[in-house]
Design a protein around this motif. Structure first.
Motif, PDB file in Angstrom:
ATOM      1  N   PRO A  76      -4.090   9.186  14.314  1.00 39.27           N
ATOM      2  CA  PRO A  76      -3.406   7.918  14.929  1.00 39.27           C
ATOM      3  C   PRO A  76      -4.701   7.053  15.009  1.00 39.27           C
ATOM      4  O   PRO A  76      -4.564   5.720  14.725  1.00 39.27           O
ATOM      5  N   SER A  77      -5.640   7.663  14.988  1.00 41.25           N
ATOM      6  CA  SER A  77      -7.128   6.595  15.134  1.00 41.25           C
ATOM      7  C   SER A  77      -7.664   6.031  13.792  1.00 41.25           C
ATOM      8  O   SER A  77      -8.353   5.036  13.877  1.00 41.25           O
ATOM      9  N   ASP A  78      -6.799   6.364  12.780  1.00 38.71           N
ATOM     10  CA  ASP A  78      -7.180   6.083  11.531  1.00 38.71           C
ATOM     11  C   ASP A  78      -6.154   4.941  10.986  1.00 38.71           C
ATOM     12  O   ASP A  78      -6.168   4.509   9.751  1.00 38.71           O
ATOM     13  N   VAL A  79      -5.456   4.539  11.914  1.00 44.82           N
ATOM     14  CA  VAL A  79      -4.461   3.378  11.685  1.00 44.82           C
ATOM     15  C   VAL A  79      -4.914   2.216  12.157  1.00 44.82           C
ATOM     16  O   VAL A  79      -5.049   2.106  13.405  1.00 44.82           O
ATOM     17  N   TRP A  80      -5.043   1.356  11.331  1.00 48.74           N
ATOM     18  CA  TRP A  80      -5.317  -0.297  11.854  1.00 48.74           C
ATOM     19  C   TRP A  80      -3.943  -1.063  11.947  1.00 48.74           C
ATOM     20  O   TRP A  80      -3.257  -0.921  10.887  1.00 48.74           O
ATOM     21  N   ILE A  81      -3.719  -1.658  12.987  1.00 49.54           N
ATOM     22  CA  ILE A  81      -2.680  -2.714  13.097  1.00 49.54           C
ATOM     23  C   ILE A  81      -3.110  -3.815  12.847  1.00 49.54           C
ATOM     24  O   ILE A  81      -3.906  -4.548  13.445  1.00 49.54           O
ATOM     25  N   LEU A  82      -2.541  -4.547  11.761  1.00 51.55           N
ATOM     26  CA  LEU A  82      -3.004  -6.037  11.082  1.00 51.55           C
ATOM     27  C   LEU A  82      -2.300  -7.050  11.661  1.00 51.55           C
ATOM     28  O   LEU A  82      -2.796  -8.188  11.769  1.00 51.55           O
ATOM     29  N   SER A  83      -0.939  -6.661  11.673  1.00 51.41           N
ATOM     30  CA  SER A  83       0.014  -7.879  12.240  1.00 51.41           C
ATOM     31  C   SER A  83       1.360  -7.319  12.962  1.00 51.41           C
ATOM     32  O   SER A  83       1.670  -6.270  12.559  1.00 51.41           O
ATOM     33  N   SER A  84       1.969  -8.039  13.467  1.00 53.39           N
ATOM     34  CA  SER A  84       3.340  -7.365  14.248  1.00 53.39           C
ATOM     35  C   SER A  84       4.187  -8.601  14.161  1.00 53.39           C
ATOM     36  O   SER A  84       3.893  -9.808  14.491  1.00 53.39           O
ATOM     37  N   GLY A 102       9.156  -6.384  16.298  1.00 52.02           N
ATOM     38  CA  GLY A 102       9.118  -4.811  16.094  1.00 52.02           C
ATOM     39  C   GLY A 102       8.652  -4.312  14.647  1.00 52.02           C
ATOM     40  O   GLY A 102       8.448  -2.702  14.705  1.00 52.02           O
ATOM     41  N   LEU A 103       8.247  -5.057  13.751  1.00 49.23           N
ATOM     42  CA  LEU A 103       7.780  -4.796  12.646  1.00 49.23           C
ATOM     43  C   LEU A 103       6.299  -4.693  12.726  1.00 49.23           C
ATOM     44  O   LEU A 103       5.671  -5.373  13.206  1.00 49.23           O
ATOM     45  N   LEU A 104       5.402  -3.762  11.921  1.00 45.03           N
ATOM     46  CA  LEU A 104       3.922  -3.614  11.906  1.00 45.03           C
ATOM     47  C   LEU A 104       3.824  -3.666  10.623  1.00 45.03           C
ATOM     48  O   LEU A 104       4.329  -2.962   9.966  1.00 45.03           O
ATOM     49  N   CYS A 105       2.451  -4.354  10.348  1.00 42.07           N
ATOM     50  CA  CYS A 105       1.882  -4.212   9.183  1.00 42.07           C
ATOM     51  C   CYS A 105       0.605  -3.339   9.580  1.00 42.07           C
ATOM     52  O   CYS A 105      -0.412  -3.856  10.124  1.00 42.07           O
ATOM     53  N   VAL A 106       0.376  -2.457   8.799  1.00 47.13           N
ATOM     54  CA  VAL A 106      -0.812  -1.226   9.263  1.00 47.13           C
ATOM     55  C   VAL A 106      -1.590  -1.084   7.984  1.00 47.13           C
ATOM     56  O   VAL A 106      -1.083  -1.114   6.917  1.00 47.13           O
ATOM     57  N   CYS A 107      -2.694  -0.660   8.200  1.00 46.34           N
ATOM     58  CA  CYS A 107      -3.772  -0.394   7.124  1.00 46.34           C
ATOM     59  C   CYS A 107      -4.135   1.341   7.349  1.00 46.34           C
ATOM     60  O   CYS A 107      -4.537   1.703   8.485  1.00 46.34           O
ATOM     61  N   LEU A 108      -4.235   1.973   6.349  1.00 47.48           N
ATOM     62  CA  LEU A 108      -4.672   3.377   6.738  1.00 47.48           C
ATOM     63  C   LEU A 108      -6.322   3.374   6.326  1.00 47.48           C
ATOM     64  O   LEU A 108      -6.637   3.006   5.262  1.00 47.48           O
ATOM     65  N   ARG A 109      -7.010   3.888   7.283  1.00 51.50           N
ATOM     66  CA  ARG A 109      -8.443   3.749   6.980  1.00 51.50           C
ATOM     67  C   ARG A 109      -9.072   4.531   6.024  1.00 51.50           C
ATOM     68  O   ARG A 109     -10.041   4.126   5.556  1.00 51.50           O
ATOM     69  N   ASN A 110      -8.678   5.377   5.665  1.00 50.76           N
ATOM     70  CA  ASN A 110      -9.242   6.490   4.582  1.00 50.76           C
ATOM     71  C   ASN A 110      -8.701   5.781   3.081  1.00 50.76           C
ATOM     72  O   ASN A 110      -9.596   6.257   2.253  1.00 50.76           O
ATOM     73  N   THR A 111      -7.548   5.130   3.007  1.00 49.21           N
ATOM     74  CA  THR A 111      -7.308   4.651   1.474  1.00 49.21           C
ATOM     75  C   THR A 111      -7.280   3.304   1.432  1.00 49.21           C
ATOM     76  O   THR A 111      -7.175   2.500   0.567  1.00 49.21           O
ATOM     77  N   GLU A 127      -4.683   1.594   2.158  1.00 48.59           N
ATOM     78  CA  GLU A 127      -3.399   1.064   1.867  1.00 48.59           C
ATOM     79  C   GLU A 127      -2.538   0.187   2.930  1.00 48.59           C
ATOM     80  O   GLU A 127      -3.007   0.578   4.062  1.00 48.59           O
ATOM     81  N   MET A 128      -2.050  -0.605   2.497  1.00 43.51           N
ATOM     82  CA  MET A 128      -1.062  -1.391   3.517  1.00 43.51           C
ATOM     83  C   MET A 128       0.414  -0.887   3.678  1.00 43.51           C
ATOM     84  O   MET A 128       0.906  -0.719   2.636  1.00 43.51           O
ATOM     85  N   LEU A 129       0.826  -0.704   4.903  1.00 43.72           N
ATOM     86  CA  LEU A 129       2.281  -0.340   5.009  1.00 43.72           C
ATOM     87  C   LEU A 129       3.041  -1.177   6.259  1.00 43.72           C
ATOM     88  O   LEU A 129       2.494  -1.683   7.173  1.00 43.72           O
ATOM     89  N   ILE A 182       7.315   1.866   5.195  1.00 38.15           N
ATOM     90  CA  ILE A 182       7.348   1.277   3.566  1.00 38.15           C
ATOM     91  C   ILE A 182       5.762   1.194   3.196  1.00 38.15           C
ATOM     92  O   ILE A 182       5.207   0.235   3.527  1.00 38.15           O
ATOM     93  N   ASN A 183       5.419   1.950   2.001  1.00 38.94           N
ATOM     94  CA  ASN A 183       3.946   1.522   1.568  1.00 38.94           C
ATOM     95  C   ASN A 183       4.100   0.466   0.486  1.00 38.94           C
ATOM     96  O   ASN A 183       4.778   0.299  -0.588  1.00 38.94           O
ATOM     97  N   ILE A 184       3.314  -0.650   1.047  1.00 42.01           N
ATOM     98  CA  ILE A 184       3.436  -1.911   0.019  1.00 42.01           C
ATOM     99  C   ILE A 184       2.429  -1.985  -0.929  1.00 42.01           C
ATOM    100  O   ILE A 184       2.056  -3.116  -1.488  1.00 42.01           O
ATOM    101  N   SER A 185       1.363  -0.963  -0.995  1.00 41.52           N
ATOM    102  CA  SER A 185       0.402  -1.124  -2.133  1.00 41.52           C
ATOM    103  C   SER A 185       1.012  -0.604  -3.214  1.00 41.52           C
ATOM    104  O   SER A 185       1.960   0.149  -3.426  1.00 41.52           O
ATOM    105  N   ASP A 186       0.196  -1.203  -4.471  1.00 40.10           N
ATOM    106  CA  ASP A 186       0.846  -0.713  -5.920  1.00 40.10           C
ATOM    107  C   ASP A 186      -0.437  -0.509  -6.665  1.00 40.10           C
ATOM    108  O   ASP A 186      -1.508  -0.486  -6.284  1.00 40.10           O
ATOM    109  N   SER A 187      -0.006  -0.181  -7.950  1.00 44.20           N
ATOM    110  CA  SER A 187      -1.189   0.198  -9.117  1.00 44.20           C
ATOM    111  C   SER A 187      -1.739  -1.275  -9.287  1.00 44.20           C
ATOM    112  O   SER A 187      -2.964  -1.007 -10.176  1.00 44.20           O
ATOM    113  N   LYS A 188      -1.508  -2.214  -9.038  1.00 38.79           N
ATOM    114  CA  LYS A 188      -2.114  -3.542  -9.470  1.00 38.79           C
ATOM    115  C   LYS A 188      -3.033  -3.906  -8.689  1.00 38.79           C
ATOM    116  O   LYS A 188      -3.555  -5.163  -8.511  1.00 38.79           O
ATOM    117  N   SER A 189      -3.538  -3.142  -7.639  1.00 38.62           N
ATOM    118  CA  SER A 189      -4.281  -3.305  -6.607  1.00 38.62           C
ATOM    119  C   SER A 189      -3.919  -4.334  -5.489  1.00 38.62           C
ATOM    120  O   SER A 189      -4.725  -4.854  -4.763  1.00 38.62           O
TER     121      SER A 189
END
Length: 216
Positions: free
Chosen positions: A106-114, A117-126, A128-130, A140-147
Motif C-alpha cells: 500500500p505504501s507504494d501506491v501514489w494517488i494522483l487524482s480522484s 469515486g475513481l482514483l488515478c494512481v501510480c505504482l511506485r516500482n514501475t 505505471e498509471m491505473l 484498469i492499467n492505462i499504461s501501454d507499450s508506447k510509453s
C-alpha cells in the motif's frame, strides 16, 4: 393506471397550482442540492442566477450539501494496509479493510487524482498509471507499450475529468526538455490521444512545476 389518470384529471379540473417558492428559497435550499452539471446549466437562466451561483457563498453551500450522506467515503492507505470508512459521524469508526488489486505494498501506491469515486494512481516500482475504484475493487492499467501512461514525479501532472459525452478521461501532462507533451486517456475507448495544450515555450521550462492542484 386508471386511478393515476383520475387523480391527474381531478387536479387539472380544479386548477391546482404549485405554490410560489420565491427566489430566496430556490437559491438557498434547492439549487445548492443539485448536481454540479445542473448547477452549471442553471447559470444560463438569467443574470441574477448567474451572479448568485458564481458567488463564494453559494459555492460553500453547494460543497457542504455535496459532502453529506453515507455515500461519501474516506480511503486510508497505510504502510501495510488499506481501509475504507464513512464520513458519517456515527459510522466514522467503522472501517472496512480492502485488498489492493495490484501486487505492491500500500505504501507504494501514489494517488494522483480522484473524481466521483475513481482514483488515478501510480505504482511506485514501475511508474505505471491505473484507474482504480476501491469500492467495487475494479482496476484498469492505462499504461501501454508506447510509453503512454507512465508517471514521472516532479515533471508530470495528472487530472481526471468528464467530457461533454460523459466519458471519464485522464489528462496527463508530461514535461521533457523544453517540451510539454499532453495526452488524454479515454475510459470508453481505452486509448490515449495527444492533444494541443500550452504551446507557449515559456511553459516548457523548469520554472513551472505542475501539480494535481492545477486541475481544481
Amino acid at each position: 393506471m386508471k386511478k393515476l389518470k383520475g387523480c391527474l384529471y381531478s387536479a387539472s379540473e380544479s386548477n391546482t397550482k404549485l405554490p410560489d417558492l420565491g427566489p430566496d428559497l430556490i437559491m438557498s435550499e434547492i439549487l445548492p442540492r443539485l448536481p454540479a452539471k445542473c448547477v452549471g446549466r442553471a447559470k444560463k437562466v438569467c443574470k441574477e442566477w448567474l451572479s448568485c451561483i458564481s458567488s463564494k457563498e453559494f459555492v460553500m453551500m453547494h460543497c457542504r450539501h455535496m459532502c453529506k450522506g453515507s455515500r461519501q467515503k474516506i480511503l486510508s492507505i497505510g504502510q501495510e494496509s488499506c481501509f475504507i470508512s464513512s464520513t458519517t459521524v456515527d459510522l466514522v469508526d467503522e472501517k472496512t479493510m480492502i485488498t489492493l488489486p495490484f501486487h505492491v505494498r500500500p505504501s507504494d501506491v501514489w494517488i494522483l487524482s480522484s473524481l466521483n469515486g475513481l482514483l488515478c494512481v501510480c505504482l511506485r516500482n514501475t511508474f505505471e498509471m491505473l484507474i482504480w475504484n476501491p469500492l467495487i475493487r475494479s482496476c484498469i492499467n492505462i499504461s501501454d507499450s508506447k510509453s503512454y501512461g507512465f508517471f514521472k514525479i516532479y515533471s508530470d501532472a495528472v487530472g481526471l475529468y468528464i467530457d461533454s459525452s460523459n466519458d471519464y478521461r485522464v489528462l496527463h501532462i508530461k514535461r521533457g526538455r523544453f517540451t510539454v507533451d499532453v495526452m488524454a486517456y479515454s475510459r470508453r475507448t481505452s486509448h490515449w490521444k495527444r492533444i494541443p495544450f500550452l504551446q507557449k515555450r515559456h511553459y516548457h521550462t523548469n520554472g513551472y512545476v505542475w501539480s494535481g492542484g492545477d486541475f481544481l
